[in-house]
Design a protein around this motif. Structure first.
Motif, PDB file in Angstrom:
ATOM      1  N   PRO A   4      47.756 -59.119 -19.030  1.00 39.54           N
ATOM      2  CA  PRO A   4      49.024 -58.555 -18.554  1.00 39.54           C
ATOM      3  C   PRO A   4      49.467 -59.256 -17.273  1.00 39.54           C
ATOM      4  O   PRO A   4      48.645 -59.704 -16.470  1.00 39.54           O
ATOM      5  CB  PRO A   4      48.712 -57.084 -18.314  1.00 39.54           C
ATOM      6  CG  PRO A   4      47.230 -56.957 -18.326  1.00 39.54           C
ATOM      7  CD  PRO A   4      46.674 -58.162 -19.015  1.00 39.54           C
ATOM      8  N   ALA A   5      50.760 -59.360 -17.105  1.00 39.88           N
ATOM      9  CA  ALA A   5      51.309 -60.034 -15.917  1.00 39.88           C
ATOM     10  C   ALA A   5      50.937 -59.252 -14.660  1.00 39.88           C
ATOM     11  O   ALA A   5      50.973 -58.024 -14.645  1.00 39.88           O
ATOM     12  CB  ALA A   5      52.813 -60.149 -16.033  1.00 39.88           C
ATOM     13  N   GLN A   6      50.580 -59.981 -13.633  1.00 43.84           N
ATOM     14  CA  GLN A   6      50.259 -59.356 -12.355  1.00 43.84           C
ATOM     15  C   GLN A   6      51.552 -58.887 -11.705  1.00 43.84           C
ATOM     16  O   GLN A   6      52.574 -59.571 -11.781  1.00 43.84           O
ATOM     17  CB  GLN A   6      49.562 -60.367 -11.431  1.00 43.84           C
ATOM     18  CG  GLN A   6      48.195 -60.765 -11.916  1.00 43.84           C
ATOM     19  CD  GLN A   6      47.200 -59.617 -11.827  1.00 43.84           C
ATOM     20  OE1 GLN A   6      47.281 -58.794 -10.936  1.00 43.84           O
ATOM     21  NE2 GLN A   6      46.298 -59.551 -12.784  1.00 43.84           N
ATOM     22  N   PRO A   7      51.527 -57.729 -11.061  1.00 46.30           N
ATOM     23  CA  PRO A   7      52.751 -57.273 -10.390  1.00 46.30           C
ATOM     24  C   PRO A   7      53.103 -58.223  -9.247  1.00 46.30           C
ATOM     25  O   PRO A   7      52.224 -58.792  -8.605  1.00 46.30           O
ATOM     26  CB  PRO A   7      52.391 -55.884  -9.869  1.00 46.30           C
ATOM     27  CG  PRO A   7      50.907 -55.826  -9.871  1.00 46.30           C
ATOM     28  CD  PRO A   7      50.424 -56.804 -10.896  1.00 46.30           C
ATOM     29  N   ARG A   8      54.375 -58.404  -9.041  1.00 46.46           N
ATOM     30  CA  ARG A   8      54.843 -59.298  -7.974  1.00 46.46           C
ATOM     31  C   ARG A   8      54.741 -58.558  -6.642  1.00 46.46           C
ATOM     32  O   ARG A   8      55.232 -57.437  -6.505  1.00 46.46           O
ATOM     33  CB  ARG A   8      56.283 -59.699  -8.260  1.00 46.46           C
ATOM     34  CG  ARG A   8      56.845 -60.661  -7.272  1.00 46.46           C
ATOM     35  CD  ARG A   8      58.206 -61.123  -7.720  1.00 46.46           C
ATOM     36  NE  ARG A   8      58.824 -61.892  -6.663  1.00 46.46           N
ATOM     37  CZ  ARG A   8      60.098 -62.122  -6.561  1.00 46.46           C
ATOM     38  NH1 ARG A   8      60.923 -61.659  -7.462  1.00 46.46           N
ATOM     39  NH2 ARG A   8      60.572 -62.828  -5.572  1.00 46.46           N
ATOM     40  N   ILE A   9      54.122 -59.174  -5.671  1.00 46.85           N
ATOM     41  CA  ILE A   9      53.975 -58.605  -4.337  1.00 46.85           C
ATOM     42  C   ILE A   9      54.972 -59.311  -3.416  1.00 46.85           C
ATOM     43  O   ILE A   9      55.004 -60.535  -3.334  1.00 46.85           O
ATOM     44  CB  ILE A   9      52.545 -58.779  -3.786  1.00 46.85           C
ATOM     45  CG1 ILE A   9      51.505 -58.209  -4.760  1.00 46.85           C
ATOM     46  CG2 ILE A   9      52.420 -58.161  -2.410  1.00 46.85           C
ATOM     47  CD1 ILE A   9      51.580 -56.719  -4.957  1.00 46.85           C
ATOM     48  N   VAL A  10      55.811 -58.530  -2.742  1.00 46.67           N
ATOM     49  CA  VAL A  10      56.806 -59.072  -1.804  1.00 46.67           C
ATOM     50  C   VAL A  10      56.612 -58.387  -0.458  1.00 46.67           C
ATOM     51  O   VAL A  10      56.065 -57.298  -0.383  1.00 46.67           O
ATOM     52  CB  VAL A  10      58.247 -58.843  -2.326  1.00 46.67           C
ATOM     53  CG1 VAL A  10      58.489 -59.573  -3.633  1.00 46.67           C
ATOM     54  CG2 VAL A  10      58.550 -57.370  -2.472  1.00 46.67           C
ATOM     55  N   PRO A  11      57.081 -59.015   0.623  1.00 45.53           N
ATOM     56  CA  PRO A  11      56.994 -58.344   1.926  1.00 45.53           C
ATOM     57  C   PRO A  11      58.038 -57.232   2.028  1.00 45.53           C
ATOM     58  O   PRO A  11      59.183 -57.411   1.633  1.00 45.53           O
ATOM     59  CB  PRO A  11      57.254 -59.456   2.932  1.00 45.53           C
ATOM     60  CG  PRO A  11      57.969 -60.517   2.177  1.00 45.53           C
ATOM     61  CD  PRO A  11      57.549 -60.391   0.745  1.00 45.53           C
ATOM     62  N   CYS A  12      57.629 -56.107   2.562  1.00 49.43           N
ATOM     63  CA  CYS A  12      58.553 -54.996   2.788  1.00 49.43           C
ATOM     64  C   CYS A  12      59.564 -55.424   3.852  1.00 49.43           C
ATOM     65  O   CYS A  12      59.175 -55.945   4.897  1.00 49.43           O
ATOM     66  CB  CYS A  12      57.768 -53.770   3.261  1.00 49.43           C
ATOM     67  SG  CYS A  12      58.790 -52.382   3.765  1.00 49.43           S
ATOM     68  N   PRO A  13      60.870 -55.248   3.601  1.00 45.58           N
ATOM     69  CA  PRO A  13      61.881 -55.664   4.578  1.00 45.58           C
ATOM     70  C   PRO A  13      61.776 -54.928   5.914  1.00 45.58           C
ATOM     71  O   PRO A  13      62.231 -55.434   6.928  1.00 45.58           O
ATOM     72  CB  PRO A  13      63.208 -55.318   3.905  1.00 45.58           C
ATOM     73  CG  PRO A  13      62.908 -55.148   2.473  1.00 45.58           C
ATOM     74  CD  PRO A  13      61.484 -54.730   2.373  1.00 45.58           C
ATOM     75  N   THR A  14      61.163 -53.757   5.939  1.00 46.36           N
ATOM     76  CA  THR A  14      61.080 -52.974   7.169  1.00 46.36           C
ATOM     77  C   THR A  14      59.828 -53.282   7.965  1.00 46.36           C
ATOM     78  O   THR A  14      59.902 -53.620   9.142  1.00 46.36           O
ATOM     79  CB  THR A  14      61.138 -51.466   6.850  1.00 46.36           C
ATOM     80  OG1 THR A  14      62.353 -51.205   6.154  1.00 46.36           O
ATOM     81  CG2 THR A  14      61.100 -50.629   8.118  1.00 46.36           C
ATOM     82  N   CYS A  15      58.659 -53.179   7.333  1.00 42.49           N
ATOM     83  CA  CYS A  15      57.402 -53.324   8.081  1.00 42.49           C
ATOM     84  C   CYS A  15      56.700 -54.651   7.840  1.00 42.49           C
ATOM     85  O   CYS A  15      55.776 -55.000   8.570  1.00 42.49           O
ATOM     86  CB  CYS A  15      56.457 -52.169   7.751  1.00 42.49           C
ATOM     87  SG  CYS A  15      55.743 -52.247   6.088  1.00 42.49           S
ATOM     88  N   GLY A  16      57.104 -55.386   6.801  1.00 37.05           N
ATOM     89  CA  GLY A  16      56.480 -56.670   6.509  1.00 37.05           C
ATOM     90  C   GLY A  16      55.196 -56.560   5.709  1.00 37.05           C
ATOM     91  O   GLY A  16      54.593 -57.566   5.368  1.00 37.05           O
ATOM     92  N   GLY A  17      54.766 -55.339   5.404  1.00 36.62           N
ATOM     93  CA  GLY A  17      53.552 -55.150   4.602  1.00 36.62           C
ATOM     94  C   GLY A  17      53.792 -55.486   3.143  1.00 36.62           C
ATOM     95  O   GLY A  17      54.909 -55.762   2.718  1.00 36.62           O
ATOM     96  N   ASP A  18      52.723 -55.458   2.370  1.00 38.54           N
ATOM     97  CA  ASP A  18      52.818 -55.756   0.945  1.00 38.54           C
ATOM     98  C   ASP A  18      53.549 -54.631   0.209  1.00 38.54           C
ATOM     99  O   ASP A  18      53.324 -53.458   0.479  1.00 38.54           O
ATOM    100  CB  ASP A  18      51.432 -55.915   0.333  1.00 38.54           C
ATOM    101  CG  ASP A  18      50.741 -57.188   0.791  1.00 38.54           C
ATOM    102  OD1 ASP A  18      51.425 -58.078   1.334  1.00 38.54           O
ATOM    103  OD2 ASP A  18      49.516 -57.290   0.597  1.00 38.54           O
ATOM    104  N   SER A  19      54.423 -55.025  -0.688  1.00 39.75           N
ATOM    105  CA  SER A  19      55.164 -54.070  -1.503  1.00 39.75           C
ATOM    106  C   SER A  19      55.177 -54.570  -2.939  1.00 39.75           C
ATOM    107  O   SER A  19      55.440 -55.748  -3.185  1.00 39.75           O
ATOM    108  CB  SER A  19      56.599 -53.934  -0.986  1.00 39.75           C
ATOM    109  OG  SER A  19      57.341 -53.067  -1.799  1.00 39.75           O
ATOM    110  N   ILE A  20      54.867 -53.704  -3.879  1.00 40.09           N
ATOM    111  CA  ILE A  20      54.881 -54.079  -5.293  1.00 40.09           C
ATOM    112  C   ILE A  20      56.323 -54.034  -5.778  1.00 40.09           C
ATOM    113  O   ILE A  20      56.989 -53.007  -5.698  1.00 40.09           O
ATOM    114  CB  ILE A  20      54.007 -53.130  -6.121  1.00 40.09           C
ATOM    115  CG1 ILE A  20      52.562 -53.224  -5.654  1.00 40.09           C
ATOM    116  CG2 ILE A  20      54.128 -53.444  -7.605  1.00 40.09           C
ATOM    117  CD1 ILE A  20      51.638 -52.219  -6.302  1.00 40.09           C
ATOM    118  N   PHE A  21      56.812 -55.178  -6.257  1.00 35.00           N
ATOM    119  CA  PHE A  21      58.177 -55.253  -6.776  1.00 35.00           C
ATOM    120  C   PHE A  21      58.111 -55.087  -8.286  1.00 35.00           C
ATOM    121  O   PHE A  21      58.073 -56.051  -9.046  1.00 35.00           O
ATOM    122  CB  PHE A  21      58.827 -56.580  -6.389  1.00 35.00           C
ATOM    123  CG  PHE A  21      60.313 -56.572  -6.586  1.00 35.00           C
ATOM    124  CD1 PHE A  21      61.142 -56.004  -5.644  1.00 35.00           C
ATOM    125  CD2 PHE A  21      60.888 -57.101  -7.724  1.00 35.00           C
ATOM    126  CE1 PHE A  21      62.523 -55.971  -5.817  1.00 35.00           C
ATOM    127  CE2 PHE A  21      62.261 -57.085  -7.908  1.00 35.00           C
ATOM    128  CZ  PHE A  21      63.072 -56.514  -6.954  1.00 35.00           C
TER     129      PHE A  21
END
Length: 63
Positions: A4-21
């Motif tokens: 299965p495709a890995q979820p895309r991880i992007v930086p959170c626009p507010t805190c810069g932490g990891d966010s699952i897109f």
């Protein structure tokens, strides 16, 4: 066998932490509801602005 495709991880626009897109993250692109609310508050306070030149008044138009 395909994995299965890995979820895309992007930086959170507010805190810069990891966010699952992904659809599983109802706050995407933010990492949490808190970060989403902080961003909304910044827009409401007009902290985000787009620079623009002041409008030029045209003296040829009737007043």
């Amino acid at each position: 066998m395909d994995s299965p495709a890995q979820p895309r991880i992007v930086p959170c626009p507010t805190c810069g932490g990891d966010s699952i897109f992904a659809p599983s993250n109802s706050w995407r692109p933010f990492c949490s509801q808190r970060c989403r609310q902080i961003d909304l508050g910044a827009w409401a306070n007009e902290d985000f602005r787009v620079e623009a030149s002041p409008p030029v008044e045209d003296d040829s138009l009737p007043h």
